[in-house]
Write a protein that holds these residues in place. Structure first.
Motif, short mmCIF file in Angstrom:
data_model
loop_
_atom_site.label_atom_id
_atom_site.label_comp_id
_atom_site.label_asym_id
_atom_site.label_seq_id
_atom_site.Cartn_x
_atom_site.Cartn_y
_atom_site.Cartn_z
N GLN A 188 85.49 30.88 4.06
CA GLN A 188 85.17 32.28 3.77
C GLN A 188 85.11 32.56 2.27
N GLY A 189 85.61 31.66 1.47
CA GLY A 189 85.59 31.83 0.02
C GLY A 189 86.86 32.46 -0.51
N THR A 190 87.17 32.13 -1.74
CA THR A 190 88.33 32.70 -2.41
C THR A 190 87.93 33.03 -3.85
N GLN A 191 88.35 34.20 -4.32
CA GLN A 191 87.93 34.65 -5.65
C GLN A 191 88.79 34.02 -6.73
N ASN A 231 91.79 23.00 -14.24
CA ASN A 231 92.51 23.13 -15.50
C ASN A 231 91.57 23.60 -16.60
N SER A 232 92.16 24.05 -17.69
CA SER A 232 91.37 24.49 -18.84
C SER A 232 90.28 25.46 -18.42
N LEU A 233 90.66 26.43 -17.63
CA LEU A 233 89.67 27.34 -17.07
C LEU A 233 89.03 28.21 -18.15
N LYS A 234 87.76 28.49 -17.91
CA LYS A 234 86.98 29.30 -18.83
C LYS A 234 86.47 30.56 -18.10
N ALA A 235 86.05 31.54 -18.87
CA ALA A 235 85.52 32.74 -18.25
C ALA A 235 84.31 32.42 -17.36
N ASP A 236 83.54 31.42 -17.75
CA ASP A 236 82.35 31.03 -16.98
C ASP A 236 82.71 30.43 -15.61
N ASP A 237 83.97 30.10 -15.41
CA ASP A 237 84.39 29.57 -14.11
C ASP A 237 84.65 30.68 -13.09
N THR A 238 84.59 31.92 -13.54
CA THR A 238 84.80 33.04 -12.64
C THR A 238 83.75 33.06 -11.55
N ALA A 239 84.20 33.05 -10.30
CA ALA A 239 83.28 33.01 -9.16
C ALA A 239 84.08 33.06 -7.87
N VAL A 240 83.37 33.21 -6.77
CA VAL A 240 83.96 32.97 -5.46
C VAL A 240 83.78 31.49 -5.17
N TYR A 241 84.87 30.84 -4.83
CA TYR A 241 84.84 29.41 -4.57
C TYR A 241 84.88 29.16 -3.06
N TYR A 242 84.00 28.28 -2.62
CA TYR A 242 83.88 27.94 -1.21
C TYR A 242 84.10 26.46 -1.01
N PHE A 296 81.93 24.55 -3.74
CA PHE A 296 80.85 25.29 -4.36
C PHE A 296 81.43 26.55 -4.98
N ARG A 297 80.67 27.16 -5.84
CA ARG A 297 81.09 28.46 -6.36
C ARG A 297 79.86 29.33 -6.55
N GLN A 298 80.11 30.63 -6.48
CA GLN A 298 79.02 31.58 -6.64
C GLN A 298 79.51 32.75 -7.48
N ALA A 299 78.94 32.85 -8.67
CA ALA A 299 79.25 33.97 -9.55
C ALA A 299 78.39 35.17 -9.15
N LEU A 300 78.82 36.33 -9.53
CA LEU A 300 78.12 37.56 -9.18
C LEU A 300 76.69 37.52 -9.71
N GLY A 301 75.74 37.71 -8.83
CA GLY A 301 74.34 37.73 -9.22
C GLY A 301 73.70 36.38 -9.43
N LYS A 302 74.44 35.31 -9.12
CA LYS A 302 73.91 33.96 -9.32
C LYS A 302 73.86 33.20 -8.00
N GLU A 303 73.12 32.11 -8.02
CA GLU A 303 73.03 31.27 -6.83
C GLU A 303 74.31 30.45 -6.66
#
Length: 124
Positions: free
Chosen positions: A116-119, A84-95, A37-44
């Motif tokens: 615990q998640g990784t940024q 791969n081919s990461l985009k700015a929209d992929d920025t998040a904490v990944y769990y 899962f991932r969670q971007a700042l201010g998002k679910e």
């Protein structure tokens, strides 16, 4: 009880790659699938994909299909998320998370254990 520890996050430029790892310890025999899962700042929190331990079958959401790959090493009780081919929209904490559900668990409540998640930060 299952403990999950993620690693591999960091800062990468758009178009680059990162590989996350999730090591599971105290693995329960009822732990059937591992999800990311991932969670971007201010998002679910958003489901990214998952893999079933025994069959190795995977499922991805459309936004990462073709760019992300989930794999597992049963001997190490470790699951990986190759991005791969990461985009700015992929920025998040990944769990990573563990589920005892059958089928394709996609919602957070279908997972019983969480890391615990990784940024991951993708600069454009």
């Amino acid at each position: 009880q299952v403990q999950l520890v993620e690693s591999g996050g960091g800062l990468v430029q758009a178009g680059g790659s990162l590989k996350l790892s999730c090591a599971a310890s105290g693995r329960s025999s009822s732990n059937r699938a591992m999800g990311w899962f991932r969670q971007a700042l201010g998002k679910e929190r958003e489901f990214v994909g998952n893999i079933r331990w025994r069959e190795g079958t995977t499922f991805y959401v459309d936004s990462v299909k073709g760019r992300f790959t989930i794999s597992r090493d049963n001997s190490k009780n470790t699951v990986y998320l190759q991005m791969n081919s990461l985009k700015a929209d992929d920025t998040a904490v990944y769990y990573c998370a563990a589920s005892s559900w059958f089928g394709v668990p996609r919602r957070p409540h279908e997972y019983q254990y969480w890391g615990q998640g990784t940024q991951v930060t993708v600069s454009s």
